[in-house]
Design an enzyme around this catalytic site. Sequence first.
Site, PDB file in Angstrom:
ATOM      1  N   GLU A   1      59.411  66.639  43.690  1.00 15.84           N
ATOM      2  CA  GLU A   1      59.094  66.328  45.100  1.00 15.84           C
ATOM      3  C   GLU A   1      59.910  65.151  45.633  1.00 15.84           C
ATOM      4  OE1 GLU A   1      55.955  63.851  46.307  1.00 15.84           O
ATOM      5  OE2 GLU A   1      54.973  63.837  44.340  1.00 15.84           O
TER       6      GLU A   1
ATOM      7  N   VAL B   1      53.397  66.988  47.493  1.00 14.11           N
ATOM      8  CA  VAL B   1      53.118  68.015  46.483  1.00 14.11           C
ATOM      9  C   VAL B   1      52.886  69.364  47.171  1.00 14.11           C
ATOM     10  CG1 VAL B   1      51.431  68.787  44.759  1.00 14.11           C
ATOM     11  CG2 VAL B   1      52.268  66.418  44.728  1.00 14.11           C
TER      12      VAL B   1
ATOM     13  N   LYS C   1      45.175  59.234  40.467  1.00 17.83           N
ATOM     14  CA  LYS C   1      44.977  57.782  40.532  1.00 17.83           C
ATOM     15  C   LYS C   1      43.555  57.499  40.964  1.00 17.83           C
ATOM     16  CE  LYS C   1      49.220  55.614  41.745  1.00 17.83           C
ATOM     17  NZ  LYS C   1      50.130  56.681  42.120  1.00 17.83           N
TER      18      LYS C   1
HETATM   19  N1  PSU Z   1      50.241  59.870  44.458  1.00 17.99           N
HETATM   20  C1  PSU Z   1      51.133  59.131  43.744  1.00 17.99           C
HETATM   21  N2  PSU Z   1      52.417  59.030  44.184  1.00 17.99           N
HETATM   22  C2  PSU Z   1      52.840  59.694  45.295  1.00 17.99           C
HETATM   23  C3  PSU Z   1      51.898  60.493  46.025  1.00 17.99           C
HETATM   24  C4  PSU Z   1      50.628  60.547  45.567  1.00 17.99           C
HETATM   25  O1  PSU Z   1      50.761  58.544  42.747  1.00 17.99           O
HETATM   26  O2  PSU Z   1      54.026  59.574  45.654  1.00 17.99           O
HETATM   27  C5  PSU Z   1      52.378  61.268  47.209  1.00 17.99           C
HETATM   28  C6  PSU Z   1      52.645  62.727  46.804  1.00 17.99           C
HETATM   29  O3  PSU Z   1      53.753  63.195  47.542  1.00 17.99           O
HETATM   30  C7  PSU Z   1      51.401  63.436  47.259  1.00 17.99           C
HETATM   31  C8  PSU Z   1      51.065  62.686  48.514  1.00 17.99           C
HETATM   32  O4  PSU Z   1      51.586  64.822  47.496  1.00 17.99           O
HETATM   33  O5  PSU Z   1      51.347  61.324  48.196  1.00 17.99           O
HETATM   34  C9  PSU Z   1      49.629  62.869  48.927  1.00 17.99           C
HETATM   35  O6  PSU Z   1      49.428  62.292  50.174  1.00 17.99           O
HETATM   36  P1  PSU Z   1      48.066  62.561  50.968  1.00 17.99           P
HETATM   37  O7  PSU Z   1      47.011  61.880  50.150  1.00 17.99           O
HETATM   38  O8  PSU Z   1      48.276  61.921  52.295  1.00 17.99           O
HETATM   39  O9  PSU Z   1      47.908  64.044  51.040  1.00 17.99           O
END
Ligand code: PSU
Length: 309
Positions: A27, A109, A162
């Site tokens: 990604e 993702v 996380k």
């Molecule tokens: N978690 C991580 N590193 C990241 C992301 C999430 O530890 O870089 C990024 C990924 O691209 C994931 C996105 O798909 O954040 C999710 O964002 P949201 O919670 O806004 O959907």
Amino acid sequence: MMDNPYLWISEEVEQALKENKPVVALESTIISHGMPYPRNVETALRVEQAVRSQGAVPATIAILQGKLSVGISPEQIDHLGRRGLSVHKASRRDLAVLLSQGMDGATTVATTMIGAALAGVKVFATGGVGGVHRGAETTMDISADLEELGRTGVCVVCAGCKSILDLKLTMEYLETKGVPVIGYGTEELPAFYTRTSGLKVDYRLDSAQDIARAFRAQQACGIAGGMLVTNPIPQQYSMDPDFINQNIDQAVAECQKLGIQGKEITPFLLDKVQKLTGGLSLEANIELVLNNARLAAQVAAALCGLAGE
Ligand code: PSU
Ligand code: MN
């Protein structure tokens, strides 16, 4: 799929797919929004190398000038890394406008899965997936990544979730969506920086071959949706749970105090945790992504081996 005007596939990736060689999707939001420059670019290139070290072809995915691009170049990775937060963070709902307006976007993702599926790439490596945020019972903040896992047939290798997220609710949501959560060599759901979370995965599998077989069985039965493989961070890079969780709690509290909302929440928390831990979490983050890239490449190779059976 070549007649889709919004899809671009590099020659190397297209050739590998045609010859049934292993390909691993990667990604780009992790580059623009997940790590600071220049460590982000350096890491993205090392991750590609880690995939190659296992005999697979890396396919970093991003939206470039209105095309969902599969297998972008090191120069394009550098471009996204330098632009950082000024690049659109593109999840599923952003595709329509970014593609039709000829814009750039870093794929989360969810959108990386969409690009991978359109190109025919079955395995994808990342660090952490989005999930159900803490307090989602009132904010309804649930990452589109989970919906995508429920509908798009890609095997996603990550290091668990996380604890900026509510891990228990995230597991419940994945169950509702019918997404198998596999622990690679572990029964416990890893929590990204740590190997432990106190929660169980659905199934433990101990080899790339077994993971490939499970994914193939799901696909052979026409069961829509992906699979989430959780690969614990190597012991020597894992962080002290109390230390990291205290910092995460502080980051979440600050995020709420500042009233940060929507798609800015995850990048804010990632940055804050990195700062609070004095960069220690960034080192762990880099190592776990490399570790996931290697496993994903092995799964992709195993899947290719099953293709004839
Ligand atoms: N978690 C991580 N590193 C990241 C992301 C999430 O530890 O870089 C990024 C990924 O691209 C994931 C996105 O798909 O954040 C999710 O964002 P949201 O919670 O806004 O959907
Ligand atoms: Mn969200």
